[in-house]
Every structure is written in structure tokens, then in C-alpha cells.
Scaffold this active site. Structure first.
Site, mmCIF file in Angstrom:
data_model
loop_
_atom_site.group_PDB
_atom_site.id
_atom_site.type_symbol
_atom_site.label_atom_id
_atom_site.label_comp_id
_atom_site.label_asym_id
_atom_site.label_seq_id
_atom_site.Cartn_x
_atom_site.Cartn_y
_atom_site.Cartn_z
ATOM 1 N N PRO A 1 0.844 -1.197 0.000
ATOM 2 C CA PRO A 1 0.000 0.000 0.000
ATOM 3 C C PRO A 1 0.880 1.247 0.000
ATOM 4 C CG PRO A 1 -0.004 -1.028 2.177
ATOM 5 C CD PRO A 1 0.719 -1.961 1.258
ATOM 6 N N GLY B 1 2.079 5.048 0.685
ATOM 7 C CA GLY B 1 1.904 6.096 1.680
ATOM 8 C C GLY B 1 1.404 5.608 3.022
ATOM 9 N N GLY C 1 7.164 1.351 3.449
ATOM 10 C CA GLY C 1 8.377 1.430 2.637
ATOM 11 C C GLY C 1 8.170 1.223 1.163
ATOM 12 N N SER D 1 8.206 3.406 -1.302
ATOM 13 C CA SER D 1 9.199 4.106 -2.124
ATOM 14 C C SER D 1 10.583 3.492 -1.951
ATOM 15 C CB SER D 1 9.230 5.605 -1.783
ATOM 16 O OG SER D 1 9.734 5.830 -0.483
ATOM 17 N N ALA E 1 11.217 0.313 -1.357
ATOM 18 C CA ALA E 1 11.220 -0.925 -2.135
ATOM 19 C C ALA E 1 11.354 -0.620 -3.624
ATOM 20 C CB ALA E 1 9.935 -1.712 -1.861
ATOM 21 N N ASP F 1 14.538 2.921 5.266
ATOM 22 C CA ASP F 1 13.643 2.188 4.374
ATOM 23 C C ASP F 1 14.421 1.395 3.331
ATOM 24 O OD1 ASP F 1 11.662 3.457 5.802
ATOM 25 O OD2 ASP F 1 10.478 3.967 4.050
#
Length: 282
Positions: A79, A81, A85, A87, A89, A130
Site C-alpha cells: 500500500p 503512503g 516502505g 518508495s 522498495a 527504508d
């Protein structure tokens, strides 16, 4: 010719916000993630099938790929936002695919460098947690030091973590700024979070979900005290506890995102959350 890359998402189990002030945090990779496929083509580099209207995404692609000649396909079950993580990934998967395309060795230094350049486009000055967790997988303890971030792998027992989506997105930069604006009044809460993280590490290694759950309960209300929770997140935590969770907390920067919970019967908890209108999954 095609080249691919994959990277998992992440969850911060404990320590968010306190980590900004030198206290430890614990994060782990999850079994959801992002696949990137690169295909040689004519014309400008870009998405083969647009999946999100975000000019930062185009900038991110151009940060690691040539301006022309590459079609990009992105598939993800994270999902967006929600503090999982997505972005990070994407950054790692894109870096791996780009390195594969160039024939370069996929070392941590090479992958991490490209991934950080992508993360900076999305987040300005990211902590690095992240994309580092996504790149290394497993679980990591993380803290900031005068010389930079320090990551240490830690052992976690298998944990029946249930993720509950609040259906709202959070804004990490906004939440970090709101905590900073509190000044000294937040220091005691942040220190308590740091102490709680350290005290819970043995239970995380042993898989004692009753002890971990109580720690998560305390961690959530400390995060609420510094203003990063929301009425919806609080309601989900209460509902999870009523449905049999040993404990629950927001995961990530707050202001939206997901709640994580532990339960002896995860399926029962998921069913209860779904009945209340919140998507939940292990």
C-alpha cells in the site's frame, strides 16, 4: 531484452520518531514488495503502463536510467503512503534492475547508492532506514550516530503480525517537523520510547507476543503523546485490543498509515478488523 529487480517493503516495529534523536529503532522486511522490469524500446524512458501520476516518479527513473531507450514496468502489492516502505522498495528494485541492465555488480554499495538517489527525490533527506532494510532484508536495529547511521542485524522469532490499513496516508516530513516543533517537551516521551525498544529486544528474539504486545501498547500511547497519532489510528488500536490483540501500535511516521498488532489468533483478528471496515492482512 528485459532486466528485473525485486525488493521487499518494511515495517518499523518500534522506535519511530525517537530514532531521529539518537534512540534505537527496529525495522524488518516484509513478504510484500515491488517488482521492476526494464525493457529496451525506442523513445523516451518512462513507464510502459502509468500506474501513478507523480512527477517525482519520472525524476526517479531518470536518476538511475538513461533519458531514452528504456520502458519501465512496476508491479507492487505494498500500500502506498502507509509507512510500509513502498518508495524504498521501489528504489531498491529499480536500482537492482538498472545495475542488471548495465552489467554492473549488485553490491550493497552500488545498490544502496542508486536507491538513496531515488529516495532523495521522494523524501528530500531520508533517514536511509527504508531502503537499507529493503536491500538487506531480515530485521535491523538502527540508530543515528555522530558519524552517520548505524545498522545492526538482529534475530527475530517468527511473529504473527497483523497489519491493519487505516485507509489514510501519512506525511513523514510533516510529522517529523511537528515533533521537532515540540522542542524539550517531547524529550521525555522520546527517551521513554528508546528505553522501551531496548527492553523489548529479548522478547522480540524469543517471540513472546504478550510482552511485545504490551510494549507496543505503551509505544503507541507515547507516540500519541507527541501528537503523531490520529483518532482513526487510536480507534484501530482500541478495536484490535478488543478483538483479542496482545497489543497494537501505529507503524511509521503517523498521521495515517497502518497499525500493526499481535494476536494468538491472527485469523480472528483479521476477520474482526475486516468486519469493521478496515483491510487487514498478515
Amino acid at each position: 531484452m528485459t532486466h528485473t529487480g525485486f525488493a521487499p517493503g518494511k515495517l518499523i516495529l518500534m522506535g519511530e520518531h525517537a530514532v531521529v534523536y539518537g534512540h534505537p529503532a527496529i525495522a524488518m522486511a516484509v513478504d510484500r514488495g515491488t517488482h521492476v522490469t526494464l525493457t529496451d524500446r525506442h523513445g523516451a524512458t518512462g513507464l510502459d503502463v502509468p500506474w501513478i501520476d507523480d512527477p517525482r516518479l519520472t525524476a526517479a527513473l531518470h536518476a538511475v536510467l538513461p533519458a531514452a531507450g528504456v520502458g519501465v514496468k512496476i508491479q507492487s502489492d505494498l500500500p502506498i503512503g502507509r509507512g510500509m516502505g513502498s518508495s524504498g522498495a521501489l528504489a531498491v528494485a529499480l536500482a537492482r534492475a538498472a545495475l542488471a541492465r548495465s552489467g554492473a555488480e549488485q553490491t550493497d554499495v552500488a545498490v544502496g547508492g542508486l536507491a538513496l538517489s531515488v529516495e532523495r527525490i521522494f523524501h528530500g533527506n531520508p533517514s536511509g532506514i527504508d531502503h537499507t532494510v529493503s536491500m538487506r532484508a531480515g530485521a535491523l536495529q538502527y540508530h543515528r550516530s555522530p558519524t552517520g547511521p548505524v545498522f545492526s542485524p538482529i534475530d527475530l522469532a517468527p511473529l504473527p503480525i497483523v497489519v491493519i490499513d487505516s485507509n489514510t496516508a501519512g506525511d513523514t516530513a510533516k510529522q517529523v517537523a511537528s515533533v521537532a516543533a515540540l522542542g524539550p517537551s517531547a524529550e521525555g516521551y522520546l527517551a521513554q520510547i528508546g528505553t522501551l525498544v531496548q527492553a523489548t529486544i529479548p522478547a522480540l528474539a524469543e517471540g513472546d507476543i504478550d510482552v511485545i504486545g504490551q510494549a507496543w501498547h505503551e509505544n503507541h500511547w507515547l507516540l500519541r503523546a507527541i501528537g503523531v497519532s490520529t483518532p482513526t489510528l487510536d480507534a484501530i488500536v482500541r478495536a484490535a485490543n478488543e478483538a483479542g490483540a496482545t497489543g497494537a501500535k501505529l507503524a511509521g511516521a503517523g498521521g495515517g498509515g497502518v497499525v500493526i498488532a499481535l494476536a494468538h489468533d491472527p485469523a480472528k483478528l483479521i476477520k474482526s478488523m475486516n468486519q469493521r471496515g478496515w483491510k487487514a492482512f498478515t
